[in-house]
Design a protein around this motif. Structure first.
Motif, PDB file in Angstrom:
ATOM      1  N   VAL A 106       5.121  10.209  10.088  1.00  0.00           N
ATOM      2  CA  VAL A 106       4.084   9.442   9.400  1.00  0.00           C
ATOM      3  C   VAL A 106       4.450   9.226   7.924  1.00  0.00           C
ATOM      4  O   VAL A 106       4.295   8.132   7.383  1.00  0.00           O
ATOM      5  N   ALA A 107       4.964  10.258   7.275  1.00  0.00           N
ATOM      6  CA  ALA A 107       5.322  10.116   5.860  1.00  0.00           C
ATOM      7  C   ALA A 107       6.606   9.293   5.747  1.00  0.00           C
ATOM      8  O   ALA A 107       7.614   9.580   6.385  1.00  0.00           O
ATOM      9  N   SER A 108       6.550   8.283   4.924  1.00  0.00           N
ATOM     10  CA  SER A 108       7.663   7.336   4.819  1.00  0.00           C
ATOM     11  C   SER A 108       8.780   7.881   3.926  1.00  0.00           C
ATOM     12  O   SER A 108       8.527   8.371   2.831  1.00  0.00           O
ATOM     13  N   LYS A 161       3.873  12.288  -1.483  1.00  0.00           N
ATOM     14  CA  LYS A 161       4.505  13.036  -0.385  1.00  0.00           C
ATOM     15  C   LYS A 161       3.919  14.440  -0.296  1.00  0.00           C
ATOM     16  O   LYS A 161       3.672  14.946   0.789  1.00  0.00           O
ATOM     17  N   SER A 200       6.039  -3.937   3.486  1.00  0.00           N
ATOM     18  CA  SER A 200       5.392  -3.115   4.522  1.00  0.00           C
ATOM     19  C   SER A 200       6.420  -2.607   5.522  1.00  0.00           C
ATOM     20  O   SER A 200       7.166  -3.404   6.102  1.00  0.00           O
ATOM     21  N   GLN A 201       6.458  -1.311   5.739  1.00  0.00           N
ATOM     22  CA  GLN A 201       7.340  -0.739   6.752  1.00  0.00           C
ATOM     23  C   GLN A 201       6.930  -1.242   8.126  1.00  0.00           C
ATOM     24  O   GLN A 201       7.746  -1.782   8.866  1.00  0.00           O
ATOM     25  N   SER A 202       5.662  -1.046   8.463  1.00  0.00           N
ATOM     26  CA  SER A 202       5.195  -1.343   9.825  1.00  0.00           C
ATOM     27  C   SER A 202       5.032  -2.833  10.079  1.00  0.00           C
ATOM     28  O   SER A 202       5.164  -3.298  11.207  1.00  0.00           O
ATOM     29  N   THR A 254       0.081  -3.417   8.423  1.00  0.00           N
ATOM     30  CA  THR A 254      -0.961  -2.887   7.540  1.00  0.00           C
ATOM     31  C   THR A 254      -1.986  -3.977   7.214  1.00  0.00           C
ATOM     32  O   THR A 254      -1.640  -5.017   6.649  1.00  0.00           O
ATOM     33  N   CYS A 262       0.845  -1.204   0.000  1.00  0.00           N
ATOM     34  CA  CYS A 262       0.000   0.000   0.000  1.00  0.00           C
ATOM     35  C   CYS A 262       0.877   1.250   0.000  1.00  0.00           C
ATOM     36  O   CYS A 262       1.988   1.245   0.530  1.00  0.00           O
ATOM     37  N   GLY A 263       0.341   2.313  -0.552  1.00  0.00           N
ATOM     38  CA  GLY A 263       0.964   3.640  -0.432  1.00  0.00           C
ATOM     39  C   GLY A 263       2.386   3.668  -0.959  1.00  0.00           C
ATOM     40  O   GLY A 263       2.681   3.222  -2.074  1.00  0.00           O
ATOM     41  N   THR A 264       3.267   4.194  -0.148  1.00  0.00           N
ATOM     42  CA  THR A 264       4.667   4.323  -0.532  1.00  0.00           C
ATOM     43  C   THR A 264       5.300   2.960  -0.819  1.00  0.00           C
ATOM     44  O   THR A 264       6.090   2.811  -1.757  1.00  0.00           O
ATOM     45  N   GLU A 283       0.302  14.332   1.146  1.00  0.00           N
ATOM     46  CA  GLU A 283       0.298  14.015   2.573  1.00  0.00           C
ATOM     47  C   GLU A 283       0.764  15.183   3.427  1.00  0.00           C
ATOM     48  O   GLU A 283       0.221  15.444   4.489  1.00  0.00           O
TER      49      GLU A 283
HETATM   50  C1  F6R Z   1       3.258   7.328   2.812  1.00  0.00           C
HETATM   51  C2  F6R Z   1       2.948   6.338   3.825  1.00  0.00           C
HETATM   52  C3  F6R Z   1       1.889   5.308   3.562  1.00  0.00           C
HETATM   53  C4  F6R Z   1       2.444   3.916   3.844  1.00  0.00           C
HETATM   54  C5  F6R Z   1       1.353   2.855   3.690  1.00  0.00           C
HETATM   55  C6  F6R Z   1       1.899   1.446   3.900  1.00  0.00           C
HETATM   56  O1  F6R Z   1       4.232   8.216   3.231  1.00  0.00           O
HETATM   57  O2  F6R Z   1       3.563   6.337   4.868  1.00  0.00           O
HETATM   58  O3  F6R Z   1       1.432   5.405   2.250  1.00  0.00           O
HETATM   59  O4  F6R Z   1       3.503   3.683   2.961  1.00  0.00           O
HETATM   60  O5  F6R Z   1       0.333   3.099   4.624  1.00  0.00           O
HETATM   61  O6  F6R Z   1       2.414   1.285   5.172  1.00  0.00           O
HETATM   62  P1  F6R Z   1       3.327   0.061   5.542  1.00  0.00           P
HETATM   63  O7  F6R Z   1       4.578   0.161   4.725  1.00  0.00           O
HETATM   64  O8  F6R Z   1       3.614   0.192   7.011  1.00  0.00           O
HETATM   65  O9  F6R Z   1       2.566  -1.187   5.214  1.00  0.00           O
END
Ligand code: F6R
Length: 369
Positions: free
Chosen positions: A155-157, A242, A104-106, A109, A57-59, A245
């Motif tokens: 919050v912004a990746s 970016k 996924s960073q976190s 998600t 998702c997203g970034t 957001e």
């Molecule tokens: C953009 C941003 C979001 C995340 C997205 C996925 O700056 O932070 O678009 O990239 O919500 O999140 P993760 O990578 O944690 O699954």
């Protein structure tokens, strides 16, 4: 804890060279081969694959879009990239010969988690690319390649994105290495280039003052467009995300080749348009096409903000603002071309008085569908 920076985002942007280097650490051996022991999916199984499917998702999705170019080029395996939130609702075609990569960073998600659960139910192996040790997505995957960006608080990746790219390149190169392709020499050369890329990221960061000044001068604008081609197209999407957001501005990214199919109608006097220019070496035909695009939009009044390699002189006559990035192999360019866009969005947000680390309406990890 912000280490002298006003915002976590600034700190995290500055940490990118280290994050990139840390993500490569221990994964390239002395002979210049990749050793991804963490990818606990055996070589025999990797050789049997017939496609790669990336969900995110997203970034993280933008990292996946870039990975597609690398995976298909170096492995000749077809690669699909899909928004995790769309994936499982369209009855995707998956089987044990599909490798699903969940980025996924976190690691929390919900959309990405549900997509990977669906993939495993179909018998596909799931490889997670994740920044958070022991989080749900890696725990539920068959294997995990951790990005070593360190905690991302804003919050912004930013730094997580660059390390996701590194991890995607590693997966692409590793698949190429294990499966063997005609690009063997190129793969070895790119592994060498990748091992030095953090220095290039460092150099971009040293030249960002004019980007900040430009961003401040655009604080009163309503819209900014972003154009790119090839791997520069997802970079354009990321630059636009970016800006939405952080600056709460209308921002859209387009594939430059699509301009004449519609978006060029948006061009008007003094509209800022950021153009990510591919290297004039390598796929130079794309470079020449994008230079024509810059001419076309400038002739219609656009204010062109051009991101181009050092030494690329062809763009100079058409650039109202020129942002230089170091020379890199074509496929690796997003690691340097994204950085000015992060700085641009961050500075514009500050100039507009927005809360940089905690944009309105957004959460760092989206644990609901
Ligand atoms: C953009 C941003 C979001 C995340 C997205 C996925 O700056 O932070 O678009 O990239 O919500 O999140 P993760 O990578 O944690 O699954």
């Amino acid at each position: 804890e912000k280490g002298g920076y006003d915002y976590f985002m600034l700190k995290e942007i500055a940490e990118q060279p280290k994050a990139v280097a840390d993500t490569l650490l221990g994964r390239i051996d002395a002979a210049g081969s990749l050793t991804l022991d963490e990818v606990r999916i055996g070589a025999a199984e990797l050789r049997e694959l017939d496609k790669v499917v990336i969900v995110a998702c997203g970034t993280a999705f933008h990292a996946g879009l870039i990975a597609k170019y690398a995976i298909e080029h170096w492995t000749r395996l077809p690669c699909e990239v899909e928004l995790a939130s769309e994936f499982r609702y369209r009855d995707p075609i998956l089987d044990p010969r599909s490798l699903v990569v969940a980025i996924s960073q976190s690691g929390e998600t919900m959309d990405t988690l549900m997509a990977l659960r669906h993939a495993r139910e179909q018998g596909s192996k799931v490889l997670a690319i994740c920044n958070t040790n022991g989080s749900t997505i890696p725990r539920e995957s068959d294997a995990v390649l951790y990005t070593h960006a360190g905690p991302e608080v804003a919050v912004a990746s930013t730094k997580a994105f660059l390390t996701q790219l590194v991890a995607c390149y590693l997966v692409a190169l590793y698949l190429g290495q294990v499966r063997g392709t005609k690009w063997g020499d190129e793969i070895r050369a790119v592994i060498r280039d990748l091992s030095r890329i953090s220095g290039a990221v460092e150099r971009v960061l040293e030249t960002m003052e004019p980007v900040r000044a430009l961003a401040r001068s655009l604080a009163g604008k309503k819209t900014v467009l972003f154009l790119g081609r090839h791997v520069g197209y997802p970079v354009a999407l990321e630059g636009a995300l970016k800006l939405k957001e952080l600056a709460y501005m209308h921002a859209e990214g387009f594939a430059a080749g699509e301009l004449k199919h519609g978006p060029i109608a948006l061009i008007e006097e003094d509209l800022p348009v950021v153009v990510v220019v591919p290297s004039p070496r390598g796929r130079s035909v794309l470079h020449d096409k994008i230079v024509s695009n810059i001419q076309e939009i400038r002739a219609r009044g656009a204010r062109t903000i051009v991101i181009a390699e050092e030494g690329d002189d062809a763009v100079v006559p058409y650039a109202d603002h020129l942002i230089r990035i170091p020379v890199t192999p074509t496929l690796l360019q997003p690691l340097v071309s994204t950085v000015p866009l992060q700085v641009f969005a961050c500075e514009l947000a500050t100039a507009r008085g927005n809360e940089v680390d905690q944009p309105r309406n957004l959460a760092k990890s989206v644990t609901v569908e």
